[in-house]
Design a protein around this motif. Structure first.
Motif, PDB file in Angstrom:
ATOM      1  N   UNK A 165     -20.690  17.690 -16.793  1.00  0.00           N
ATOM      2  CA  UNK A 165     -19.649  17.055 -15.988  1.00  0.00           C
ATOM      3  C   UNK A 165     -18.697  18.076 -15.384  1.00  0.00           C
ATOM      4  N   UNK A 166     -18.667  19.273 -15.970  1.00  0.00           N
ATOM      5  CA  UNK A 166     -17.839  20.349 -15.419  1.00  0.00           C
ATOM      6  C   UNK A 166     -18.555  21.121 -14.314  1.00  0.00           C
ATOM      7  N   UNK A 167     -19.706  20.603 -13.881  1.00  0.00           N
ATOM      8  CA  UNK A 167     -20.504  21.211 -12.804  1.00  0.00           C
ATOM      9  C   UNK A 167     -21.075  22.570 -13.190  1.00  0.00           C
ATOM     10  N   UNK A 168     -21.175  22.819 -14.473  1.00  0.00           N
ATOM     11  CA  UNK A 168     -21.821  24.040 -14.968  1.00  0.00           C
ATOM     12  C   UNK A 168     -23.105  23.650 -15.689  1.00  0.00           C
ATOM     13  N   UNK A 169     -24.037  24.601 -15.759  1.00  0.00           N
ATOM     14  CA  UNK A 169     -25.241  24.379 -16.563  1.00  0.00           C
ATOM     15  C   UNK A 169     -24.871  24.617 -18.024  1.00  0.00           C
ATOM     16  N   UNK A 170     -25.182  23.632 -18.858  1.00  0.00           N
ATOM     17  CA  UNK A 170     -24.887  23.728 -20.287  1.00  0.00           C
ATOM     18  C   UNK A 170     -26.207  23.864 -21.040  1.00  0.00           C
TER      19      UNK A 170
ATOM     20  N   UNK B  55     -15.368  13.332 -21.583  1.00  0.00           N
ATOM     21  CA  UNK B  55     -14.763  13.541 -20.261  1.00  0.00           C
ATOM     22  C   UNK B  55     -13.660  14.599 -20.333  1.00  0.00           C
ATOM     23  N   UNK B  56     -13.727  15.442 -21.365  1.00  0.00           N
ATOM     24  CA  UNK B  56     -12.633  16.381 -21.606  1.00  0.00           C
ATOM     25  C   UNK B  56     -12.407  17.345 -20.454  1.00  0.00           C
ATOM     26  N   UNK B  57     -13.487  17.819 -19.830  1.00  0.00           N
ATOM     27  CA  UNK B  57     -13.327  18.784 -18.741  1.00  0.00           C
ATOM     28  C   UNK B  57     -12.632  18.152 -17.543  1.00  0.00           C
ATOM     29  N   UNK B  58     -12.995  16.916 -17.229  1.00  0.00           N
ATOM     30  CA  UNK B  58     -12.366  16.216 -16.106  1.00  0.00           C
ATOM     31  C   UNK B  58     -10.892  16.002 -16.386  1.00  0.00           C
TER      32      UNK B  58
ATOM     33  N   UNK C 293     -16.923  13.268 -13.309  1.00  0.00           N
ATOM     34  CA  UNK C 293     -17.964  14.067 -13.933  1.00  0.00           C
ATOM     35  C   UNK C 293     -19.061  14.436 -12.957  1.00  0.00           C
ATOM     36  N   UNK C 294     -19.285  15.744 -12.766  1.00  0.00           N
ATOM     37  CA  UNK C 294     -20.340  16.211 -11.880  1.00  0.00           C
ATOM     38  C   UNK C 294     -19.958  16.325 -10.424  1.00  0.00           C
ATOM     39  N   UNK C 295     -18.709  16.018 -10.089  1.00  0.00           N
ATOM     40  CA  UNK C 295     -18.269  16.144  -8.694  1.00  0.00           C
ATOM     41  C   UNK C 295     -17.004  16.987  -8.623  1.00  0.00           C
ATOM     42  N   UNK C 296     -17.115  18.099  -7.867  1.00  0.00           N
ATOM     43  CA  UNK C 296     -16.025  19.062  -7.770  1.00  0.00           C
ATOM     44  C   UNK C 296     -15.517  19.158  -6.342  1.00  0.00           C
TER      45      UNK C 296
END
Length: 381
Positions: A154-159, A192-195, A206-209
């Motif tokens: 959701x942070x738009x990074x590969x985990x 949803x912590x990163x958002x 989540x997933x949209x920056x």
């Protein structure tokens, strides 16, 4: 050519050259990504650093005719610094994001991909290969997701399951038809912590920056930083790690596989005031080997000025005054004027008023007036 056997040989070789993860994907068009990029463009969420041609970003065959597969590689980088210097009242310090610790990752990935390319060419001289990292046309993350390196968080990074999101990514397009690996199932779930933690609400969902709001992007711009983001930037000089540090998948993840990635603490967390008077040559000698230097010293110096304002560092006022009066760059003069006002030393009101009489650049004049207003507000307290 036994492609299945060769894939195993290539995987084994990747371990020998200390590639932490390797995956294989088809070179089919990235249809889902294509629509997402079109939507991002229409919404104005792009940074401007991307390849502008969406077809090139999503169609490997346009980059390498007869492309059959893509090899994705990942290198894990450290998340913790050994003996980081403390930021004190007498020595305020800024911070570079983790992706700018140690040697420029573009160079590190390029070295690994050159080795892979040489390995393939040695076995199959007729093989066609095109490698790229970050600045290439393809989306590193989309390739890595398809190749099973990790899922798109959701942070738009590969985990990745092994290393969290603390990985550098690169890829090689080839005409060799490797059997593709299976993508990893999405693992963010309801988290949803990163958002929620994004300082500028750049993570729309989540997933949209919205890249134009992302601190990682803002720290790389060369113009005046919009007012609403100056407090948010804090002491960041380059990049932002918030959406990574709050991620539960990154808890306890800290790997030191590559000595080249180890940060020099005094460069990763540099003293702010010396940055302001650094020459181009000094900047290149000290910071030229890190990825955060790619835009030159001006954005770093502008961010350092904002950081000093954030700390209300009165000891920096003489340097800021000199920048205001003598620096040929409007962005530096103007940001210094605003910072003088933000620091709040009332004696400097006359300095700003005098400079306002002399300044010809309208944007700088606007910043001086902001500084004056800040100091007048202090005067009335």
């Amino acid at each position: 050519m036994n492609v299945t056997l060769f894939k195993k040989e290539l995987i084994n070789y990747s371990k020998e050259i200390k590639i932490n993860k390797i995956g294989f994907a088809s070179a089919n068009t990235f249809e889902t990504l294509k629509q997402r990029l079109i939507d991002q463009k229409e919404l104005g969420y792009q940074s401007g650093f991307e390849e502008s041609d969406i077809k090139k970003r999503t169609t490997p065959q346009l980059l390498l005719p007869k492309a059959r597969s893509i090899i994705s590689i990942a290198l894990a980088y450290p998340s913790k610094m050994k003996k980081p210097p403390r930021s004190t009242k007498d020595d305020r310090r800024g911070i570079f994001c983790r992706a700018s610790w140690g040697k420029d990752y573009h160079l590190l990935l390029r070295e690994k991909m050159n080795l892979i390319e040489a390995f393939i060419k040695d076995k199959y001289p007729e093989a066609k290969i095109l490698s790229m990292v970050d600045t290439g046309e393809l989306s590193d993350r989309a390739v890595a997701e398809r190749a099973g390196i990790g899922w798109s968080g959701k942070n738009c990074a590969i985990i990745t399951p092994e290393f969290g999101s603390y990985v550098y990514l690169g890829e090689l397009i080839t005409n060799i038809p490797f059997e593709p690996d299976q993508p990893i199932e999405e693992g963010c779930g309801t988290c949803n912590k990163c958002v929620d933690a994004c300082p500028t609400s750049a993570l729309v969902q989540g997933g949209q920056l919205d890249s134009s709001k992302c601190i990682a992007f803002l720290t790389q711009t060369k113009g005046f930083l919009p007012d609403q983001y100056r407090k948010k930037i804090g002491n960041r000089l380059y990049g932002c790690d918030t959406c990574q540090t709050v991620c539960p998948e990154n808890r306890g993840k800290d790997f030191h596989f590559h000595v080249e990635m180890e940060p020099d603490p005094k460069i990763a967390k540099p003293s702010l005031k010396p940055l302001l008077t650094m020459s181009n040559r000094e900047f290149k000698e000290k910071f030229g080997h890190v990825s955060g230097s790619w835009r030159g010293k001006k954005p770093i110096q502008r961010n350092a000025i904002i950081a000093l304002a954030h700390f209300k560092d009165e000891a920096s006022l003489p340097i800021l005054e000199k920048l205001l009066n003598d620096d040929p760059r409007p962005v530096i003069r103007g940001t210094a004027a605003w910072a003088i006002g933000k620091i709040g030393q009332k004696d400097y009101l006359a300095v700003l008023e005098k400079r306002l009489e002399l300044e010809e650049d309208q944007e700088v004049r606007n910043e001086i007036q902001k500084g004056i207003q800040l100091l007048e507000a202090c005067k009335g307290e």
